[in-house]
Design a protein around this motif. Structure first.
Motif, PDB file in Angstrom:
ATOM      1  N   GLY A   1       0.717  -1.257   0.025  1.00 29.33           N
ATOM      2  CA  GLY A   1      -0.129   0.174   0.078  1.00 29.33           C
ATOM      3  C   GLY A   1       0.880   1.199  -0.185  1.00 29.33           C
ATOM      4  O   GLY A   1       2.101   1.003   0.288  1.00 29.33           O
ATOM      5  N   ILE A   2       0.270   2.439  -0.289  1.00 34.33           N
ATOM      6  CA  ILE A   2       0.866   3.844  -0.290  1.00 34.33           C
ATOM      7  C   ILE A   2       0.189   4.518   0.606  1.00 34.33           C
ATOM      8  O   ILE A   2      -1.092   4.555   0.904  1.00 34.33           O
ATOM      9  CB  ILE A   2       1.064   4.193  -1.906  1.00 34.33           C
ATOM     10  N   ALA A   3       0.878   5.532   0.982  1.00 35.03           N
ATOM     11  CA  ALA A   3       0.304   6.560   1.769  1.00 35.03           C
ATOM     12  C   ALA A   3       0.192   8.080   1.328  1.00 35.03           C
ATOM     13  O   ALA A   3       0.849   8.176   0.317  1.00 35.03           O
ATOM     14  CB  ALA A   3       1.318   6.753   3.220  1.00 35.03           C
TER      15      ALA A   3
ATOM     16  N   LEU B   1      -4.093  -5.780   5.240  1.00 32.16           N
ATOM     17  CA  LEU B   1      -3.697  -4.683   6.177  1.00 32.16           C
ATOM     18  C   LEU B   1      -4.275  -3.382   5.870  1.00 32.16           C
ATOM     19  O   LEU B   1      -4.195  -2.796   4.830  1.00 32.16           O
ATOM     20  CB  LEU B   1      -2.205  -4.617   6.086  1.00 32.16           C
ATOM     21  N   ALA B   2      -5.229  -3.116   7.036  1.00 32.99           N
ATOM     22  CA  ALA B   2      -5.693  -1.752   6.938  1.00 32.99           C
ATOM     23  C   ALA B   2      -4.749  -0.738   7.749  1.00 32.99           C
ATOM     24  O   ALA B   2      -3.737  -0.575   7.592  1.00 32.99           O
ATOM     25  CB  ALA B   2      -7.122  -1.846   7.143  1.00 32.99           C
ATOM     26  N   SER B   3      -5.704  -0.200   8.447  1.00 37.70           N
ATOM     27  CA  SER B   3      -5.022   0.723   9.325  1.00 37.70           C
ATOM     28  C   SER B   3      -6.119   1.504  10.280  1.00 37.70           C
ATOM     29  O   SER B   3      -7.243   1.255  10.146  1.00 37.70           O
ATOM     30  CB  SER B   3      -4.351   2.065   8.593  1.00 37.70           C
ATOM     31  N   ILE B   4      -5.511   1.944  11.535  1.00 37.89           N
ATOM     32  CA  ILE B   4      -6.291   2.613  12.515  1.00 37.89           C
ATOM     33  C   ILE B   4      -7.261   3.847  11.786  1.00 37.89           C
ATOM     34  O   ILE B   4      -8.190   4.057  12.323  1.00 37.89           O
ATOM     35  CB  ILE B   4      -5.533   3.170  13.757  1.00 37.89           C
ATOM     36  N   ALA B   5      -6.587   4.337  10.582  1.00 34.69           N
ATOM     37  CA  ALA B   5      -7.182   5.378   9.974  1.00 34.69           C
ATOM     38  C   ALA B   5      -8.623   4.928   9.372  1.00 34.69           C
ATOM     39  O   ALA B   5      -9.330   5.698   8.585  1.00 34.69           O
ATOM     40  CB  ALA B   5      -6.308   5.893   8.802  1.00 34.69           C
ATOM     41  N   SER B   6      -8.652   3.653   9.371  1.00 27.10           N
ATOM     42  CA  SER B   6      -9.893   2.963   8.663  1.00 27.10           C
ATOM     43  C   SER B   6     -11.038   3.302   9.375  1.00 27.10           C
ATOM     44  O   SER B   6     -12.309   2.930   9.138  1.00 27.10           O
ATOM     45  CB  SER B   6      -9.722   1.567   8.202  1.00 27.10           C
ATOM     46  N   SER B   7     -10.954   3.334  10.795  1.00 31.31           N
ATOM     47  CA  SER B   7     -12.117   3.579  11.755  1.00 31.31           C
ATOM     48  C   SER B   7     -12.082   4.693  12.901  1.00 31.31           C
ATOM     49  O   SER B   7     -12.961   4.986  13.382  1.00 31.31           O
ATOM     50  CB  SER B   7     -12.078   2.128  12.685  1.00 31.31           C
ATOM     51  N   VAL B   8     -11.060   5.563  12.599  1.00 27.88           N
ATOM     52  CA  VAL B   8     -10.993   6.678  13.566  1.00 27.88           C
ATOM     53  C   VAL B   8     -10.456   7.913  12.620  1.00 27.88           C
ATOM     54  O   VAL B   8      -9.584   7.522  11.534  1.00 27.88           O
ATOM     55  CB  VAL B   8      -9.959   6.790  14.839  1.00 27.88           C
TER      56      VAL B   8
ATOM     57  N   TYR C   1      -5.839   8.425   2.271  1.00 23.66           N
ATOM     58  CA  TYR C   1      -5.368   7.577   2.681  1.00 23.66           C
ATOM     59  C   TYR C   1      -6.306   6.617   3.442  1.00 23.66           C
ATOM     60  O   TYR C   1      -6.723   5.438   3.585  1.00 23.66           O
ATOM     61  CB  TYR C   1      -4.312   7.603   3.611  1.00 23.66           C
ATOM     62  N   SER C   2      -7.189   7.466   4.342  1.00 19.32           N
ATOM     63  CA  SER C   2      -8.270   6.945   5.276  1.00 19.32           C
ATOM     64  C   SER C   2      -9.295   6.202   4.451  1.00 19.32           C
ATOM     65  O   SER C   2      -9.930   5.390   4.892  1.00 19.32           O
ATOM     66  CB  SER C   2      -8.800   7.969   6.216  1.00 19.32           C
ATOM     67  N   MET C   3      -9.633   6.871   3.091  1.00 17.50           N
ATOM     68  CA  MET C   3     -10.633   6.442   2.570  1.00 17.50           C
ATOM     69  C   MET C   3     -10.431   5.144   2.104  1.00 17.50           C
ATOM     70  O   MET C   3     -11.096   4.139   1.978  1.00 17.50           O
ATOM     71  CB  MET C   3     -10.749   7.581   1.377  1.00 17.50           C
ATOM     72  N   THR C   4      -9.074   5.023   1.488  1.00 15.10           N
ATOM     73  CA  THR C   4      -8.713   3.814   0.968  1.00 15.10           C
ATOM     74  C   THR C   4      -8.774   2.647   1.797  1.00 15.10           C
ATOM     75  O   THR C   4      -8.898   1.314   1.652  1.00 15.10           O
ATOM     76  CB  THR C   4      -7.520   3.836   0.132  1.00 15.10           C
ATOM     77  N   LYS C   5      -8.128   2.979   3.010  1.00 14.64           N
ATOM     78  CA  LYS C   5      -8.287   2.027   4.176  1.00 14.64           C
ATOM     79  C   LYS C   5      -9.539   1.738   4.619  1.00 14.64           C
ATOM     80  O   LYS C   5      -9.725   0.477   5.012  1.00 14.64           O
ATOM     81  CB  LYS C   5      -7.078   2.339   5.080  1.00 14.64           C
ATOM     82  N   GLY C   6     -10.362   2.487   4.741  1.00 11.42           N
ATOM     83  CA  GLY C   6     -11.700   2.230   4.940  1.00 11.42           C
ATOM     84  C   GLY C   6     -12.377   1.261   4.191  1.00 11.42           C
ATOM     85  O   GLY C   6     -13.195   0.440   4.364  1.00 11.42           O
ATOM     86  N   ALA C   7     -12.132   1.404   2.736  1.00 13.22           N
ATOM     87  CA  ALA C   7     -12.466   0.321   1.780  1.00 13.22           C
ATOM     88  C   ALA C   7     -11.739  -0.973   1.946  1.00 13.22           C
ATOM     89  O   ALA C   7     -12.457  -1.890   1.863  1.00 13.22           O
ATOM     90  CB  ALA C   7     -12.134   0.895   0.328  1.00 13.22           C
TER      91      ALA C   7
ATOM     92  N   GLY D   1      -2.818   1.168  21.820  1.00 18.99           N
ATOM     93  CA  GLY D   1      -3.836   1.820  22.656  1.00 18.99           C
ATOM     94  C   GLY D   1      -4.449   2.954  21.830  1.00 18.99           C
ATOM     95  O   GLY D   1      -5.336   3.871  22.564  1.00 18.99           O
ATOM     96  N   PHE D   2      -3.747   3.274  20.575  1.00 23.07           N
ATOM     97  CA  PHE D   2      -4.367   4.514  19.823  1.00 23.07           C
ATOM     98  C   PHE D   2      -5.815   4.564  19.743  1.00 23.07           C
ATOM     99  O   PHE D   2      -6.344   5.834  20.247  1.00 23.07           O
ATOM    100  CB  PHE D   2      -3.705   4.735  18.515  1.00 23.07           C
ATOM    101  N   VAL D   3      -6.604   3.573  19.543  1.00 25.86           N
ATOM    102  CA  VAL D   3      -8.093   3.726  19.114  1.00 25.86           C
ATOM    103  C   VAL D   3      -8.740   3.838  20.592  1.00 25.86           C
ATOM    104  O   VAL D   3      -9.814   4.629  20.559  1.00 25.86           O
ATOM    105  CB  VAL D   3      -8.631   2.640  18.348  1.00 25.86           C
ATOM    106  N   THR D   4      -8.470   3.240  21.592  1.00 25.96           N
ATOM    107  CA  THR D   4      -9.415   3.297  22.668  1.00 25.96           C
ATOM    108  C   THR D   4      -8.915   4.013  23.863  1.00 25.96           C
ATOM    109  O   THR D   4      -9.509   4.263  24.674  1.00 25.96           O
ATOM    110  CB  THR D   4      -9.563   1.618  23.184  1.00 25.96           C
ATOM    111  N   LEU D   5      -7.566   4.358  23.943  1.00 22.32           N
ATOM    112  CA  LEU D   5      -6.949   4.953  25.077  1.00 22.32           C
ATOM    113  C   LEU D   5      -6.558   6.329  25.058  1.00 22.32           C
ATOM    114  O   LEU D   5      -6.105   7.030  25.803  1.00 22.32           O
ATOM    115  CB  LEU D   5      -5.842   4.297  25.468  1.00 22.32           C
TER     116      LEU D   5
END
Length: 257
Positions: free
Chosen positions: A92-94, A139-146, A154-160, A251-255
């Motif tokens: 993937g690319i960023a 392999l997605a990313s935390i950017a797919s959900s927050v 990048y977030s758009m593609t990882k959400g896909a 802990g990035f997403v929840t903490l």
């Protein structure tokens, strides 16, 4: 031996550097025959050389996963040698930028690699897996959900990638095909070092420390840690897991908050 991949055949895209290389190494150590797809020929051949030096089975294929015909041809050639048991969609690319400073060409490039590239790999892999079963790990990313600042495309593609995971898992339950997703936060790879040196010249150390502390645990992840989670999810021990997304993020997403 737990988490054995003996006699398994694994395709790993972007498998010659960073997280992909760590997955290639870990899977080979656990007995898999590793097929590395990468656009960097020097890195690919060096990765195979390192694995073969440790008596592991590994092959390299120069591949642009955004090219449908090229990718399908490589997958078909691998399948001719035996079943494809595991597919790791790691390549993937960023991109940094909000919607206003994301050009159409930027958007098209990220779509071609991060979304179409995953499609281009899953579709030919299914031809083999529908007969014998298998595991697909994206392999997605935390950017797919927050929400993360300046990561629009990048977030758009990882959400896909995340929603493709759910769709594939649902559609291929009856074929004994499992599909899951890993969503890392920042992981210390050569990509991160290059990004920092390019965008923050003279401030590399301070920037690295600042980015590390955005994870509540206080550091970036290690590629080998991502590889260990990938190993579990692709092993028989994870046979009851499909359609799941695993954040591995210090802990990035929840903490955070």
């Amino acid at each position: 031996m737990k988490f054995s991949l003996s006699e398994k055949s694994a395709i790993i895209t972007g498998g010659a550097s960073g997280i992909g290389k760590a997955i290639s190494k870990t899977f080979a150590q656990q007995g898999a025959t590793v097929h590395i797809l990468d656009f960097n020929e020097d890195n690919g051949r060096e990765a195979v050389k390192e694995l073969e030096a440790n008596n592991h089975k590994a092959f390299f294929y120069l591949c642009d996963i955004s090219n449908t015909a090229e990718t399908e041809k490589i997958f078909d050639s691998i399948a001719e040698k035996g079943p494809i048991d595991i597919l790791i969609n790691n390549a993937g690319i960023a991109h940094v930028g909000n919607i206003e400073n994301t050009s159409e060409s930027d958007l098209d490039k990220l779509y071609a690699v991060n979304i179409k590239g995953v499609y281009n790999c899953i579709k030919p892999a299914l031809k083999s897996m529908k007969t014998t079963g298998g595991v697909i790990l994206n392999l997605a990313s935390i950017a797919s959900s927050v929400g993360i600042s300046d990561r629009f495309a990048y977030s758009m593609t990882k959400g896909a990638v995340l929603t493709m995971t759910y769709s594939i898992a649902k559609d291929y339950l009856d074929y004994n095909i499992r599909c899951n997703c890993i969503s890392p936060a920042r992981v210390h790879t050569p990509f991160v070092d290059n990004f920092i040196s390019k965008n923050y010249p003279g401030e590399e150390k301070e920037t690295f420390e600042k980015l590390s502390k955005t994870q509540p645990i206080g550091r970036m992840g290690k590629p080998a840690e991502i590889a260990d989670l990938a190993l579990f999810l692709c092993s028989d021990e994870a046979g009851f897991i499909t359609g799941s997304n695993y954040a591995i993020d210090g802990g990035f997403v929840t903490l955070n908050g």
